[in-house]
Design a protein around this motif. Structure first.
Motif, short mmCIF file in Angstrom:
data_model
loop_
_atom_site.label_atom_id
_atom_site.label_comp_id
_atom_site.label_asym_id
_atom_site.label_seq_id
_atom_site.Cartn_x
_atom_site.Cartn_y
_atom_site.Cartn_z
N ILE A 146 -12.52 15.36 -40.83
CA ILE A 146 -12.04 14.11 -41.42
C ILE A 146 -13.04 12.99 -41.18
CG2 ILE A 146 -9.60 14.69 -41.47
CD1 ILE A 146 -9.16 13.24 -38.95
N GLU A 147 -13.79 13.05 -40.07
CA GLU A 147 -14.82 12.05 -39.85
C GLU A 147 -15.97 12.23 -40.83
OE1 GLU A 147 -13.11 13.38 -37.55
OE2 GLU A 147 -12.50 11.85 -36.13
N LEU A 179 -2.57 0.49 -42.08
CA LEU A 179 -1.58 1.48 -42.49
C LEU A 179 -1.71 2.75 -41.68
CD1 LEU A 179 -1.53 1.39 -46.39
CD2 LEU A 179 0.39 1.03 -44.85
N ASN A 180 -2.97 3.21 -41.49
CA ASN A 180 -3.19 4.45 -40.76
C ASN A 180 -2.69 4.35 -39.33
OD1 ASN A 180 -4.64 5.55 -42.99
ND2 ASN A 180 -5.75 6.78 -41.52
N MET A 181 -3.02 3.22 -38.67
CA MET A 181 -2.60 3.07 -37.28
C MET A 181 -1.08 3.13 -37.18
SD MET A 181 -4.92 0.12 -35.65
CE MET A 181 -5.43 -0.87 -36.99
N ALA A 216 -1.90 16.09 -34.80
CA ALA A 216 -2.44 15.85 -36.14
C ALA A 216 -2.09 14.45 -36.60
CB ALA A 216 -1.87 16.89 -37.11
N PHE A 217 -0.85 14.02 -36.38
CA PHE A 217 -0.48 12.67 -36.81
C PHE A 217 -1.23 11.62 -36.01
CE2 PHE A 217 3.29 14.46 -38.93
CZ PHE A 217 3.13 13.83 -40.13
N SER A 218 -1.51 11.92 -34.73
CA SER A 218 -2.24 10.92 -33.96
C SER A 218 -3.68 10.79 -34.47
CB SER A 218 -2.18 11.23 -32.48
OG SER A 218 -3.31 11.89 -32.05
N ILE A 277 -8.16 7.47 -36.98
CA ILE A 277 -8.95 7.08 -38.16
C ILE A 277 -8.72 5.59 -38.44
CG2 ILE A 277 -9.02 7.33 -40.68
CD1 ILE A 277 -10.55 9.47 -39.48
N GLY A 278 -7.49 5.12 -38.20
CA GLY A 278 -7.20 3.71 -38.39
C GLY A 278 -8.03 2.82 -37.49
#
Lengths: 103, 518
Positions: free
Chosen positions: B266-267, B297-299, B317-319, B324-325
């Protein structure tokens, strides 16, 4: 706006995009979804040929379009391979069966 | 040797087919085994350990090339190589991505030795893993929009196959299909954006697009292209609300691949997004606003959704979304202020997130292996299964605790240092909105402890669950990556300047990419 061949191509790209996204959102059959993805890919491909034409680099636009064909085919192959496995494990192609992971 | 970075890219791409083919060759009759598939007895793949050792050897040779590349970069700065219309350029950001991909890739290969030993198709796993590492290094070096897309697509294809690796399990197939459909639709949007840029500017090289974009401020075609890049690459970088593939894919992939997906893939999507948007940065000053919005939003959503998870890997995964946020916040600060501070913090956080989330997934994977996979079960690892795990599995439990506390940002660990750097950069802008966002990020960081702390509590202070009591012992090879990553996290937490040689050039590279028109 004058009606040139380019306008027609542009309308064609937009129509293909519309058909592709419509198919992606409406279809429930996995094969149809992969077909919709392919239609989307073709829209992008024609867009590249058109872009090459617009800026006078027809050759490069077409070369990029060839690369997109290859990449698109690979994605379709992987998608169809997954579809075969889905048919084996779930006994159906309906993507409603593929909605157990939630939250 | 000049241009060692070419070998760094070429070696894994060339080696990947050999890993597969040599893994398929049956060197002895006993290498075959029979398995029952759909009621028929079939001869399965040869059971050799060759692919694992070959993959490890490739990774170790790549470290030699990496060392040469890094020393050349630190001595002479960015290097480029052109072949026809394909140009590759190694700058600070490429070096950072290469270091993270190679570092985590090597540890995942070591970890997967015992983890994948009982699964059929090991040769495919290692071939794809080696390929994915090579392709990600190439993605970092791509210096032309279309070339960037090709590397991106190659990375996507290798990760589709790895996510759906357990193809006999319905859940893994489901996540693979979701991932493929969403990613492929996203990559079509990216292609349309590239076509728009190509039609408007007549070039695909990033620096030429940059100067063309400066000449045509607010060109509608380029604005549309930027939006398409944001959405298209945003699917892979898991920007909320394009994140829905991520929890499924991360939780259903083999644990080593979960670590790679969350720590690097994802990075890599984020890096591709930055490169593309960076070339269009002169078109409008509002890209930073978009980065701030997606960051916030991501955070928030990442943390809120993680709070209600019961599966360990799904929670992790959700963290990833929230982390990313934080990175988007730092990058937004750098784009907004034109100062490298925020970007340095973000890239420092990228390294730390790869280490911490890699460790978290590997430690969770080690526990999953001991509790379920080694006993032949394919259950998901629930948080309640980990009750009292510290008694029987002190090393994975300690590693998982270090990882999640680091992710939550407790001071002596690495995660605190990089978040701190982002927050400081935010306050240095002296802008009320940015400072408000930084406070919001800090509150989110506290909120994230709301799901990390119960996990630690569960492992250390509860009575052992039945799964823990009936678990198998931990293979010692799996312990190596856990120990190394834990030490790295503590060391970076105590000496944060340890990886500055990677994060500072990457931050400078980002600012030189985006601050062009200022």
């Amino acid at each position: 706006m004058t009606w040139t061949p380019l306008t027609l191509v542009l309308i064609g790209v937009i129509c293909l995009l519309g058909v592709g996204f419509y198919g992606l959102l409406i279809s429930r059959n996995l094969i149809k979804i992969i077909v919709a993805l392919q239609i989307l890919g073709k829209a992008a491909l024609i867009a590249f040929v058109m872009a090459g034409n617009v800026n006078g680099q027809t050759g490069q636009g077409q070369a990029l379009a060839m690369t997109i064909i290859v990449a698109d085919t690979i994605v379709a192959v992987v998608g169809l391979a997954l579809a075969v496995q889905v048919r084996r494990r779930f006994g159906t192609m309906d993507i409603k069966a593929l909605s157990n992971l939630k939250g | 040797m000049n241009n060692a970075f070419l070998w760094l890219i070429a070696l894994p791409l060339l080696a990947s087919p050999f890993v597969y083919i040599l893994g398929r060759i049956p060197f002895s009759r006993a290498a075959f085994r029979t398995v029952r598939l759909d009621g028929h007895l079939v001869l399965e793949n040869p059971r050799s350990r060759i692919p694992a050792f070959l993959a490890l050897a490739v990774m170790l040779i790549m470290w030699v090339f990496f060392a040469m590349t890094a020393s050349q970069f630190l001595a002479n700065g960015a290097q480029s190589w052109t072949f026809g219309s394909v140009s590759l350029r190694l700058d600070g950001l490429s070096l950072l991505l290469a270091a993270v991909a190679l570092g985590l890739g090597t540890l995942v290969v070591i970890f997967s030795g015992p983890y994948m030993a009982d699964d059929a198709g090991e040769e495919k796993y290692y071939a794809l893993l080696v390929l994915m590492v090579g392709v990600m290094i190439g993605l970092g070096c791509a210096y032309d929009l279309f070339n960037l897309w090709v590397w991106f697509e190659a990375m996507a294809v290798s990760s589709y196959l790895l996510v759906a690796f357990y193809h006999e399990q319905p859940a893994a197939l489901e996540s693979g299909v979701k991932y493929l459909v969403q990613s492929a639709a996203g990559s079509v949007l990216v292609l349309l954006g590239i076509a728009l840029v190509f039609a408007q500017t007549g070039t695909l090289a990033l620096d030429q697009i940059q100067s063309a974009a400066r000449a045509t401020v607010n060109a509608p075609a380029l604005l549309a292209a930027g939006a398409l890049f944001l959405i298209g690459y945003g699917v892979k970088a898991a920007l909320v609300p394009l994140h829905t593939w991520l929890p499924d894919a991360h939780s259903q992939a083999p644990s080593g691949i979960s670590a790679m997906l969350s720590g690097v893939v994802i990075e890599a999507g984020l890096v591709a997004l930055l490169r593309s948007l960076g070339s269009l940065s002169a078109v409008t000053p509002s890209w930073s606003t978009l980065l701030f919005i997606f960051g916030a939003l991501n955070m928030l959503l990442g943390n809120l959704l993680a709070l209600r998870q019961t599966q360990v890997k799904r929670m992790l995964a959700f963290s990833s979304l929230s982390h990313i946020g934080y990175m988007l916040l730092g990058l937004g600060i750098a784009v907004y202020s034109g100062q490298p501070g925020g970007a340095e913090g973000s890239f420092f956080h990228l390294i730390n997130h790869a280490l911490m989330k890699g460790l978290a997934f590997l430690a969770a994977g080690a526990l999953l292996y001991c509790l379920f996979i080694a006993t032949g079960s394919h259950n998901a690892l629930l948080i309640s299964d980990l009750a009292g795990a510290a008694r029987r599995y002190p090393l994975p439990a300690l590693a998982l605790s270090i990882a999640v506390l680091g992710l939550g940002g407790l001071p002596p660990l690495a995660g605190f240092m990089s978040k701190w750097q982002i927050f400081v950069a935010g306050f240095q802008t002296h802008d009320l909105v940015v400072m408000g966002l930084v406070i919001f990020a800090a509150l989110n960081s506290v909120l994230s402890l709301g799901y990390y702390a119960p996990l630690v509590n569960m492992m250390y202070r509860q009575k052992p669950s039945t799964a823990v009591q009936s678990g198998k012992p931990l293979p010692w090879i799996m312990g190596i990556p856990l120990v190394l990553l834990s030490l790295a996290i503590v060391a970076i937490g105590i000496w944060p300047t340890l990886v500055q040689w990677l994060s500072a050039p990457a931050g400078a590279a980002l600012v030189s990419m985006t601050a062009f028109g200022r």
